[in-house]
Scaffold this motif. Structure first.
Motif, PDB file in Angstrom:
ATOM      1  N   UNK A  77      -0.813  -3.075  -0.836  1.00 59.88           N
ATOM      2  CA  UNK A  77      -0.655  -1.871  -1.647  1.00 59.88           C
ATOM      3  C   UNK A  77      -1.046  -0.679  -0.790  1.00 59.88           C
ATOM      4  N   UNK A  78      -0.095   0.239  -0.599  1.00 60.05           N
ATOM      5  CA  UNK A  78      -0.305   1.422   0.235  1.00 60.05           C
ATOM      6  C   UNK A  78      -0.342   2.650  -0.669  1.00 60.05           C
ATOM      7  N   UNK A  79      -1.421   3.421  -0.597  1.00 59.25           N
ATOM      8  CA  UNK A  79      -1.514   4.612  -1.449  1.00 59.25           C
ATOM      9  C   UNK A  79      -2.618   5.519  -0.922  1.00 59.25           C
ATOM     10  N   UNK A  80      -2.710   6.691  -1.503  1.00 55.88           N
ATOM     11  CA  UNK A  80      -3.892   7.518  -1.261  1.00 55.88           C
ATOM     12  C   UNK A  80      -4.998   7.027  -2.184  1.00 55.88           C
ATOM     13  N   UNK A  81      -6.235   7.386  -1.877  1.00 58.82           N
ATOM     14  CA  UNK A  81      -7.384   6.955  -2.668  1.00 58.82           C
ATOM     15  C   UNK A  81      -7.464   7.839  -3.913  1.00 58.82           C
TER      16      UNK A  81
ATOM     17  N   UNK B 135      -3.158  -7.323   2.890  1.00 55.91           N
ATOM     18  CA  UNK B 135      -3.832  -6.028   3.000  1.00 55.91           C
ATOM     19  C   UNK B 135      -3.917  -5.489   1.574  1.00 55.91           C
ATOM     20  N   UNK B 136      -4.947  -5.890   0.826  1.00 47.15           N
ATOM     21  CA  UNK B 136      -4.980  -5.544  -0.595  1.00 47.15           C
ATOM     22  C   UNK B 136      -4.865  -4.054  -0.877  1.00 47.15           C
ATOM     23  N   UNK B 137      -5.394  -3.232   0.032  1.00 43.05           N
ATOM     24  CA  UNK B 137      -5.318  -1.790  -0.185  1.00 43.05           C
ATOM     25  C   UNK B 137      -5.371  -1.072   1.155  1.00 43.05           C
ATOM     26  N   UNK B 138      -4.431  -0.175   1.376  1.00 45.85           N
ATOM     27  CA  UNK B 138      -4.434   0.664   2.560  1.00 45.85           C
ATOM     28  C   UNK B 138      -4.363   2.124   2.123  1.00 45.85           C
TER      29      UNK B 138
END
Length: 338
Positions: free
Chosen positions: A135-139, A308-311
């Motif tokens: 999952x690719x997103x901003x925080x 990569x659970x969160x990027x």
């Protein structure tokens, strides 16, 4: 110079990936086969947000000799987006970078796609209960914290504020709920006087904002989790001759002009090009998982080793001072939009 740096980054990733392979592999192992295609699927496909994301996606794909397709639905309709996703799967793509409009309805389609051999990575919004690899997103929590602190900095810690929201889309939900929670914990004298769902509809946002201003003439600030509703909110603010401070996430050409004019205080905009570039890297490497051994139990457990659970792709703060850097027309000069 930028192209050289980018090529160097890609080469470094390729060499590093090959060097840790369980079976000796060359950097060519992550190059695409002729005709190998990756798709980016979104909702409301005409929204300008997707343009830099897809450019980053294409840029990374080209470096590996891969083909790309932009897909989705022009509508804000979960049924139509799932239908477009299913149509994409008929083409047997190597992978799909997906922005799911809602999380749970996409669990079965995502899992079915992976079972059929198409890798799935989500971006900007997630389906965390699915088997997507990344999952690719901003925080969104960091965005909410920044927005809350900026609002208090501008209007004080004992003011009235309001929010518009888009229930059901994971990143938008988090941007709103996290800001309210942060206000309650750190600035208990801030009073939430309006909370209305506008669902990215500028007309609904216009009506909601006008109603909030009329019912709460002392409302000092408004936080909006996306740019479409901000377009309607600023129109209502100007019509009411209100001093309402507006902050929102994302950006459109319309809200950018309002930022330049001082009608919108600022926008928190995810780094879209990074989002697309790293989104491609995640889905492509998930499709090439056999070239490395991550030293875990992936073989026994049966999951894709590229987890990569969160990027976090980061976010930029757009103000009147730097707004010219976010002109989409300038960005697209000389670029292929297709």
């Amino acid at each position: 110079m930028k192209s050289q740096k980018l090529n160097g980054l890609i080469a470094s990733i390729a060499i590093a990936t090959a060097s840790v392979a369980a079976v000796p592999a060359s950097a060519e192992g992550i190059q695409c086969e002729p005709g190998e295609t990756y798709i980016m699927n979104v909702m409301v496909s005409g929204h300008p947000y997707w343009v830099p994301v897809y450019q980053g996606f294409k840029q990374a794909a080209a470096a590996f000799g891969c083909e790309t397709v932009f897909s989705g639905t022009p509508d804000y309709d979960i049924t139509k987006q799932i239908a477009s996703f299913d149509q994409d799967l008929v083409k047997s793509p190597a992978g799909i970078l997906l922005h799911p409009m809602q999380s749970d309805p996409f669990i079965e389609p995502i899992n079915r796609a992976i079972d059929s051999g198409t890798q799935i990575v989500t971006f900007a919004a997630d389906s965390p209960k699915s088997n997507r690899t990344s999952y690719i997103t901003s925080d969104n929590l960091a965005e909410a914290k920044f927005a809350a602190e900026e609002i208090v900095k501008q209007v004080g810690d004992s003011a009235e504020y309001a929010v518009l929201e888009n229930p059901g889309q994971s990143n938008h939900d988090l941007r709103v709920t996290a800001l309210i929670a942060y206000m309650e914990q750190h600035f208990p004298n801030m009073t939430l006087v309006g909370r209305q769902a506008t669902n990215q509809d500028s007309n609904a946002a216009y009506r909601a904002t006008a109603s909030i201003i009329q019912a709460n003439p002392n409302v000092a600030a408004m936080w909006i989790p996306e740019a479409g509703s901000a377009e309607g909110a600023v129109a209502a603010k100007l019509e009411a001759n209100s001093g309402l401070l507006i902050m929102h996430a994302d950006v459109t050409p319309t809200t950018l002009e309002h930022i330049k004019a001082g009608n919108i205080h600022m926008s928190l905009n995810p780094n879209q090009g990074v989002q697309g570039f790293m989104g491609f890297m995640a889905v492509h490497l998930a499709n090439r998982s056999e070239i490395f051994d991550p030293f875990n139990d992936w073989e026994t457990s049966g999951f894709n080793p590229v987890q990569v659970p969160f990027m976090d792709n980061g976010f930029a703060v757009i103000t009147k001072d730097n707004a010219d850097n976010f002109d989409l027309n300038v960005y697209m000069e000389g670029r292929d939009p297709s």
